[in-house]
Design a protein around this motif. Structure first.
Motif, PDB file in Angstrom:
ATOM      1  N   UNK A  28      36.152  53.416  37.102  1.00 24.41           N
ATOM      2  CA  UNK A  28      36.414  52.318  38.276  1.00 24.41           C
ATOM      3  C   UNK A  28      36.356  50.967  37.828  1.00 24.41           C
ATOM      4  N   UNK A  29      35.284  50.669  36.960  1.00 22.65           N
ATOM      5  CA  UNK A  29      35.022  49.340  36.477  1.00 22.65           C
ATOM      6  C   UNK A  29      36.053  49.097  35.375  1.00 22.65           C
ATOM      7  N   UNK A  30      36.542  49.909  34.549  1.00 23.88           N
ATOM      8  CA  UNK A  30      37.774  49.318  33.756  1.00 23.88           C
ATOM      9  C   UNK A  30      38.831  49.058  34.540  1.00 23.88           C
ATOM     10  N   UNK A  31      39.129  49.742  35.566  1.00 26.30           N
ATOM     11  CA  UNK A  31      40.311  49.335  36.441  1.00 26.30           C
ATOM     12  C   UNK A  31      40.182  47.921  37.106  1.00 26.30           C
ATOM     13  N   UNK A  32      39.024  47.779  37.601  1.00 24.58           N
ATOM     14  CA  UNK A  32      38.879  46.385  38.217  1.00 24.58           C
ATOM     15  C   UNK A  32      38.888  45.164  37.383  1.00 24.58           C
ATOM     16  N   UNK A  33      38.123  45.657  36.329  1.00 27.02           N
ATOM     17  CA  UNK A  33      37.890  44.423  35.274  1.00 27.02           C
ATOM     18  C   UNK A  33      39.382  44.121  34.793  1.00 27.02           C
ATOM     19  N   UNK A  34      40.400  45.221  34.466  1.00 25.68           N
ATOM     20  CA  UNK A  34      41.574  44.898  33.745  1.00 25.68           C
ATOM     21  C   UNK A  34      42.525  43.908  34.797  1.00 25.68           C
ATOM     22  N   UNK A 275      52.204  37.699  36.146  1.00 28.45           N
ATOM     23  CA  UNK A 275      50.983  37.945  36.698  1.00 28.45           C
ATOM     24  C   UNK A 275      50.890  39.359  37.683  1.00 28.45           C
ATOM     25  N   UNK A 276      51.733  39.254  38.649  1.00 25.79           N
ATOM     26  CA  UNK A 276      52.021  40.355  39.491  1.00 25.79           C
ATOM     27  C   UNK A 276      52.034  41.655  39.025  1.00 25.79           C
ATOM     28  N   UNK A 277      53.211  41.722  37.862  1.00 27.27           N
ATOM     29  CA  UNK A 277      53.291  42.921  36.870  1.00 27.27           C
ATOM     30  C   UNK A 277      52.087  43.098  36.276  1.00 27.27           C
ATOM     31  N   UNK A 278      51.343  42.247  35.791  1.00 33.11           N
ATOM     32  CA  UNK A 278      50.174  42.806  35.030  1.00 33.11           C
ATOM     33  C   UNK A 278      49.083  43.256  35.858  1.00 33.11           C
ATOM     34  N   UNK A 279      48.956  42.623  37.253  1.00 36.14           N
ATOM     35  CA  UNK A 279      48.209  43.282  38.134  1.00 36.14           C
ATOM     36  C   UNK A 279      48.535  44.703  38.515  1.00 36.14           C
ATOM     37  N   UNK A 280      49.842  45.131  38.828  1.00 39.29           N
ATOM     38  CA  UNK A 280      50.330  46.282  39.129  1.00 39.29           C
ATOM     39  C   UNK A 280      49.933  47.415  37.921  1.00 39.29           C
ATOM     40  N   UNK A 281      50.143  46.772  36.918  1.00 40.53           N
ATOM     41  CA  UNK A 281      49.781  47.718  35.734  1.00 40.53           C
ATOM     42  C   UNK A 281      48.122  48.046  35.628  1.00 40.53           C
ATOM     43  N   UNK A 282      47.632  47.098  35.903  1.00 43.04           N
ATOM     44  CA  UNK A 282      46.070  47.236  35.941  1.00 43.04           C
ATOM     45  C   UNK A 282      45.694  48.068  36.893  1.00 43.04           C
ATOM     46  N   UNK A 283      46.350  47.936  37.995  1.00 43.42           N
ATOM     47  CA  UNK A 283      46.015  48.746  39.198  1.00 43.42           C
ATOM     48  C   UNK A 283      46.213  50.440  38.944  1.00 43.42           C
ATOM     49  N   UNK A 284      47.010  50.587  38.135  1.00 43.25           N
ATOM     50  CA  UNK A 284      47.261  52.037  37.970  1.00 43.25           C
ATOM     51  C   UNK A 284      45.997  52.657  37.300  1.00 43.25           C
ATOM     52  N   UNK A 285      45.280  52.238  36.647  1.00 37.21           N
ATOM     53  CA  UNK A 285      44.120  52.586  36.339  1.00 37.21           C
ATOM     54  C   UNK A 285      42.927  52.924  37.093  1.00 37.21           C
ATOM     55  N   UNK A 370      42.020  44.150  44.051  1.00 39.16           N
ATOM     56  CA  UNK A 370      41.467  45.277  42.902  1.00 39.16           C
ATOM     57  C   UNK A 370      39.992  46.067  43.734  1.00 39.16           C
ATOM     58  N   UNK A 371      39.463  45.293  44.490  1.00 36.26           N
ATOM     59  CA  UNK A 371      38.053  45.751  45.017  1.00 36.26           C
ATOM     60  C   UNK A 371      38.794  46.934  46.252  1.00 36.26           C
ATOM     61  N   UNK A 372      39.428  46.320  46.999  1.00 40.25           N
ATOM     62  CA  UNK A 372      40.177  46.952  48.020  1.00 40.25           C
ATOM     63  C   UNK A 372      40.684  48.189  47.496  1.00 40.25           C
ATOM     64  N   UNK A 373      41.767  48.470  46.654  1.00 42.61           N
ATOM     65  CA  UNK A 373      42.347  49.688  46.037  1.00 42.61           C
ATOM     66  C   UNK A 373      41.119  50.482  44.902  1.00 42.61           C
TER      67      UNK A 373
END
Length: 402
Positions: A28-34, A275-285, A370-373
Motif C-alpha cells: 500500500x505504501x508503495x502505491x501511495x508513495x508512487x 501528470x494525470x497519466x502518471x497518477x493513473x499509472x501509479x494508482x494501479x499499484x 491517493x489516500x482515498x483510493x
C-alpha cells in the motif's frame, strides 16, 4: 461488542503476524508513495516550464524564418519554406501596429579570450532593446549601446559566469577581449541569473547584431523577439507581421509567429495530461495492494475460524464480525497510506534538494486522491473476506478448530 473493542481486536490481529503486516504495508505504501512522487515530478516540470516562460518577459512574441505547412503529398505531408529572414526584414517589422520593442537575434559560438584565458562560448548578436524584452539586468557597467542595428561596433557584454571564468577577481568593464579574430571592449557584465528556457545567460557574450553577422559571415537572422504593446491582440499582431513579410517576400507568407501565451498554454496542457497519466499509472499499484489485502485476509479467515466461532458463540452478531474484519482492512490501508505519504513526501523533498529549479510539490488532489483510493481499495477488497467470516457457522467453526 463496541466499535472500540472491534478496533482493539483488529489491531491485535494485525500485529500478531508481523510478516503479513510488513507485506501489506509495503504494498500500500508503495502505491501511495508512487502517486505522490510521480505527480510531484509532473507538477514540478509543469511549474518549471511556466517559470522559464515567465522569465522570458511578458507579452513575448517570437518570429522565426520559414513556415511549416501541409504539402498535400504522402504522409507526413509537412513542408518548409527555407527563405532567410534578413536584418532589413526584422527592422521592417517595427512598423507593425502593436510592436512595443523589437530585437533581431543572431546566435553562434566561438572562442573568447583575455590574456592567457580562453574558452568557447555562445555568442549572441542583438540590439539594446532586448534588455527590456527579456528583462535583462546589468551588474556592472552598461548594456549594449542603442545604435543603428546595421552598424557594427566593438562593444561586448559578458554573462556573469563567463566573466568569472575569464577575468576572475579582475575588473572586466573597460578591458579588451578577443572574440574569434576581432577585439572587443567590455562595456558591461550581466547579473547572475538562473538558466532560462532558451539560453543560459550566465555563459554568453552579447555583441551588436551587425557585428555578429560579420563574425559568422551570414546575412540571415536566427529569430526576432518582439514585445507587444499592452492590450494588443496576438491574432491582430500576427496578421500585421505577416502582411509586412508578404510585401517584402514577393507574396510569400514564410515566417512562423509564436506567442508566449500560446506556447505556455500548450506546454501546460501537455504536462498536466502527463501528470494525470502518471497518477493513473501509479494508482494501479493501489489496486494491486487491495488485491493483496484480500488474499492475505482470506488466508487469515481460514486460520482464525476458531476465533470467529468463539466470538459468535459468545454472542457476537454477523454484523459485528463483518465490522471486525473490515476494521482490520481499514487499519491496514490507513497504515500503508501514512507510510506511503511519508515516503512520497521525502522523495519529493529529495528531488527539490537535488534540483532546486524544479518545484517538485505534489498537488493536493494527488495526495487526497491517493489516500482515498488506498482506503477505498482496502475496504472493497476486504469486503469479501469479511463477508466470508461473518457467514461462518459458529458450531462448525469451533469444530473445525479441533
Amino acid at each position: 461488542m463496541y466499535w472500540l473493542d472491534q478496533a482493539v481486536l483488529a489491531l491485535k490481529a494485525i500485529t500478531a503476524n508481523r510478516v503479513r503486516l510488513a507485506l501489506i504495508l509495503t504494498a500500500t505504501a508503495t502505491g501511495v508513495a508512487a502517486v505522490v512522487l510521480l505527480t510531484s515530478l509532473g507538477n514540478g516540470a509543469r511549474q518549471f516550464v511556466i517559470n522559464q516562460f515567465s522569465s522570458m518577459g511578458s507579452n513575448l512574441v517570437i518570429v522565426l524564418p520559414g513556415r511549416n505547412e501541409t504539402t498535400g503529398g504522402p504522409p507526413p505531408m509537412l513542408g518548409s519554406t527555407p527563405r532567410d529572414l534578413t536584418l532589413d526584414d526584422a527592422l521592417a517589422l517595427r512598423r507593425a501596429a502593436g510592436v512595443a520593442e523589437l530585437a533581431p537575434v543572431v546566435i553562434g559560438s566561438g572562442p573568447v579570450s583575455y590574456a592567457n584565458m580562453s574558452r568557447d562560448t555562445p555568442i549572441l548578436g542583438t540590439v539594446a532593446q532586448i534588455q527590456k524584452i527579456r528583462n535583462i539586468r546589468v551588474a556592472e557597467g552598461q548594456f549594449l549601446p542603442d545604435i543603428d542595428p546595421r552598424r557594427a561596433a566593438i562593444s561586448a557584454v559578458l554573462g556573469h559566469t563567463l566573466k568569472e571564468e575569464i577575468f576572475g577577481d579582475k575588473p572586466a568593464v573597460g578591458a579588451w577581449i578577443r572574440v574569434e579574430d576581432r577585439r572587443f571592449r567590455v562595456v558591461g557584465v550581466l547579473e547572475e541569473q538562473g538558466n532560462s528556457f532558451d539560453l543560459d545567460w550566465n555563459e554568453i557574450i552579447l555583441v551588436p547584431v551587425a557585428t555578429a553577422q560579420q563574425l559568422f559571415d551570414t546575412q540571415s537572422i536566427f529569430r526576432v523577439l518582439i514585445s507587444r504593446s499592452p492590450g494588443t491582440d496576438f491574432k491582430v499582431l500576427d496578421r500585421n507581421l505577416r502582411d509586412i513579410i508578404i510585401q517584402r517576400h514577393d507574396g510569400d507568407d514564410d515566417i512562423t509567429v509564436l506567442s508566449q501565451d500560446s506556447l505556455l498554454k500548450t506546454f501546460d496542457r501537455v504536462l498536466s495530461a502527463l501528470t494525470l497519466a502518471l497518477a493513473g499509472i501509479a494508482a494501479i499499484s493501489l489496486i494491486v495492494a487491495g488485491i493483496l489485502i484480500m488474499n492475505v485476509m482470506l488466508v487469515s479467515v481460514s486460520q482464525r475460524t476458531a476465533e470467529v466461532g468463539l466470538l459468535m458463540a459468545l454472542g457476537a452478531t454477523r454484523k459485528q464480525v463483518l465490522g471486525l474484519f473490515l476494521t482490520e482492512a481499514f487499519l491496514l490501508s490507513v497504515g500503508g497510506a501514512v507510510v506511503g505519504l511519508g515516503a512520497g513526501t521525502a522523495g519529493s523533498y529529495l528531488v527539490r534538494e537535488l534540483y532546486p529549479s524544479i518545484p517538485a510539490y505534489s498537488p493536493l488532489w494527488a495526495v487526497t486522491g491517493s489516500v482515498f483510493i488506498a482506503l477505498l481499495s482496502g475496504l472493497l477488497f476486504g469486503w469479501l473476506p469479511a463477508r466470508r467470516a461473518s457467514r461462518l457457522d459458529p458450531v462448525l467453526a469451533l469444530m473445525g478448530s479441533k
